[in-house]
Scaffold this active site. Structure first.
Site, mmCIF file in Angstrom:
data_model
loop_
_atom_site.group_PDB
_atom_site.id
_atom_site.type_symbol
_atom_site.label_atom_id
_atom_site.label_comp_id
_atom_site.label_asym_id
_atom_site.label_seq_id
_atom_site.Cartn_x
_atom_site.Cartn_y
_atom_site.Cartn_z
ATOM 1 N N LYS A 81 0.860 -1.185 0.000
ATOM 2 C CA LYS A 81 0.000 0.000 0.000
ATOM 3 C C LYS A 81 0.901 1.240 0.000
ATOM 4 C CE LYS A 81 -3.868 1.959 2.648
ATOM 5 N NZ LYS A 81 -4.674 1.840 3.882
ATOM 6 N N SER A 156 -9.638 1.401 2.764
ATOM 7 C CA SER A 156 -8.832 2.210 1.882
ATOM 8 C C SER A 156 -7.715 1.448 1.183
ATOM 9 C CB SER A 156 -8.221 3.363 2.675
ATOM 10 O OG SER A 156 -7.291 2.868 3.625
ATOM 11 N N SER A 180 -9.697 -0.825 6.992
ATOM 12 C CA SER A 180 -9.098 -0.714 5.659
ATOM 13 C C SER A 180 -8.368 -1.936 5.136
ATOM 14 C CB SER A 180 -8.153 0.479 5.613
ATOM 15 O OG SER A 180 -8.906 1.641 5.442
HETATM 16 N N1 GLN Z 1 -13.001 3.923 6.125
HETATM 17 C C1 GLN Z 1 -12.449 4.234 7.408
HETATM 18 C C2 GLN Z 1 -11.991 5.666 7.437
HETATM 19 O O1 GLN Z 1 -12.147 6.339 6.466
HETATM 20 C C3 GLN Z 1 -11.321 3.302 7.704
HETATM 21 C C4 GLN Z 1 -10.115 3.639 6.949
HETATM 22 C C5 GLN Z 1 -8.902 2.901 7.367
HETATM 23 O O2 GLN Z 1 -8.985 1.889 8.064
HETATM 24 N N2 GLN Z 1 -7.755 3.449 6.993
HETATM 25 O O3 GLN Z 1 -11.492 6.140 8.435
#
Ligand code: GLN
Length: 496
Positions: A81, A156, A180
């Site tokens: 990532k 994400s 995510s």
């Molecule tokens: N969708 C969640 C957020 O926007 C989780 C994102 C993540 O785990 N980085 O915070």
């Protein structure tokens, strides 16, 4: 697609040891696969072809001299990532503000994987700074789901998940702050683990919300996941929040329990997670999963996590608060983008940030600054911290008194269409309703595929364990997938 890209990581390891193919051939096959499908999937921001081939060559040398004694992951391709900093390789976090930022060091999780001889094939696309649930909030365009390219792959870490699901890499690393890793794993039909907070070093994982961020692995099956997880876990002097807890041989523990069923295991099911907003086929796949556990000898027990309904609101106070502070460093002075013309320092900050942050990031910074501001701090931030403790205590009570693991759906819905939720931030936030409580509690959670919805899209099952009991998650998940195997269609049918 080259058939090498369909092998499991364990099969790749065997093939390398048997000299059926070399690490260079393996890397080339995956680089070809990335080049073939990246235009459609947009899962990679950077492809590190030259570095990958050089690393693969070094792995071949090591394999030929060390053979069985070489590390298990030696020569295996890995996707990262783009939130994980990599020496001499641009690291963008999916943001325009970091475009052109080339870090001077590599973070611990990645360095540990590289030390084993893993071959990094590239940096994957993601929601900007990890903020999102669909991988649409990227300055580099949205990632597409290999099951249906009109749909999102979750977020994400959507690029990493799409890469593993489509045969661009057998293994990948992501980060999970509120879901995510788990949610994109669920939406692409693969397995993903959010480790216990402190299990994996955060050194070199760009900070989003430091009290929740964890680096974790993606794979196509549990033994592969266990191999990668074992490589990255453990105390790191560079991260004071990493914990000096022994790292078990996860792969050996999974293998040892592979045939023993789940007799004696108590699987807790919290009714608070079976909310009205759950897509009906997600609910029915979850319910039939409980039958699989019973068949394996486990006992299903009802548990209550009464503060669940407050977890999402709590998360969306604490996490933006931390993000507003963490992202203050992107001001045009030190990293990445700087506005072309500013007359004062204030203007330099404002223009740089105004030009280069995306809409969701700006929204989070504003929310975070608001809940931290004088006059509102007690009402929002402090209150949220108190509720966070209640959420964590719910899990503690369930594990102490009632069950060994907790099972829930990962996401209330399956992969939705691109653009479907972009106009409603709240709807997007709801996609995390079932993953954020675990993040607030700092617990480990595994996402495994447990069926398909009526549109033939994958559905994920979340397994949660007490802190540092990832082994239990991995062996339970492995028993489940052995009893009810899951076919990864994008791979078995040849991919996009
Ligand atoms: N969708 C969640 C957020 O926007 C989780 C994102 C993540 O785990 N980085 O915070």
């Amino acid at each position: 697609m080259n058939s090498l890209c369909k092998l499991s990581a364990q099969e790749m390891r065997q093939g390398l040891l048997d000299t059926e193919f070399s690490a260079v051939e393996l890397a080339s096959a995956h680089l070809d696969s990335i080049k073939e499908s990246n235009e459609t999937l947009n899962s990679f921001i950077t492809i590190t072809e030259d570095k990958a081939l050089a690393a693969a060559k070094a792995a071949d040398t090591r394999l030929s001299s060390e053979k069985e004694n070489s590390p298990l992951l030696c020569g295996l391709p890995l996707a990262l990532k783009d939130m994980l900093v990599t020496k001499d390789v641009e690291t963008t976090c999916g943001s325009k503000i970091l475009k052109g930022f080339v870090p001077p060091y590599t973070g611990t999780a990645v360095a540990r994987a590289e030390k084993q001889g893993m071959v990094v094939v590239g940096k994957t696309n993601m929601d900007e700074f990890g903020m999102g649930s669909s991988s649409e909030n990227s300055a580099f365009g949205p990632v597409r789901n290999p099951w249906d390219t009109e749909r999102i792959p979750g977020g994400s870490s959507g690029g990493s998940a799409a890469a593993v699901a489509s045969g661009q890499a057998p293994l990948a690393l992501g980060t999970d702050t509120g879901g995510s890793i788990r949610q994109p794993a669920a939406m692409t039909g693969i397995v993903g683990l959010k480790p216990t907070y402190g299990r994996v070093s955060r050194y070199g994982a760009v900070a989003y919300a430091s009290s929740c961020d964890q680096v974790g692995p993606f794979a196509r099956n549990i033994p592969d996941l266990a191999m990668l997880f074992a490589a990255i876990a453990g105390k790191d002097p560079q991260d004071a929040t990493s914990v000096a807890e022994d790292v078990p041989d996860y792969l050996a523990e999974v293998a040892e329990k592979a045939t023993s069923g789940l007799a004696g295991l108590k699987v807790g099911v919290p009714q608070e997670y079976l909310v009205d907003g759950l897509q009906p086929d997600v609910k029915s796949a979850f319910e039939s999963s409980l039958g699989v556990f019973e068949k394996l000898g486990a006992e299903i027990v009802d548990v209550s996590l009464p503060h669940t309904e407050h977890a999402l609101a709590t998360y969306y106070i604490i996490v933006p608060a931390e993000a507003s502070s963490n992202l203050a460093r992107y001001d045009g002075v030190r990293y990445g983008h700087r506005t072309a013309k500013a007359d004062t320092l204030q203007e330099l900050y404002a223009k740089t940030r105004g030009e280069a942050f995306g809409k969701e990031v700006k929204r989070r910074i504003m929310m975070g600054s608001y809940v931290l501001s004088a006059g509102y701090y007690d009402a929002y931030y402090l209150k949220a911290q108190q509720v966070r403790t209640l959420v964590a205590n719910d899990f503690l009570a369930a594990f102490t008194n009632h069950c060994d693991v907790i099972a829930t759906p990962v996401s209330p819905c399956t992969a939705f269409k691109l653009g479907e939720k972009t106009s409603s931030p709240l709807e997007m936030y709801l996609a995390d309703a079932l993953t954020v409580p675990v993040s607030l509690a700092g617990l480990p959670a595994l996402s495994i595929p447990c069926g398909l919805d009526t549109q033939n899209l994958p559905i994920g099952l979340q397994l949660i364990a007490p802190a540092f009991e990832e082994s239990k998650l991995l062996s339970t998940g492995n028993a489940f997938l052995t009893e009810q195997p899951f076919e990864l269609k994008p791979l078995t049918s040849g991919g996009q």
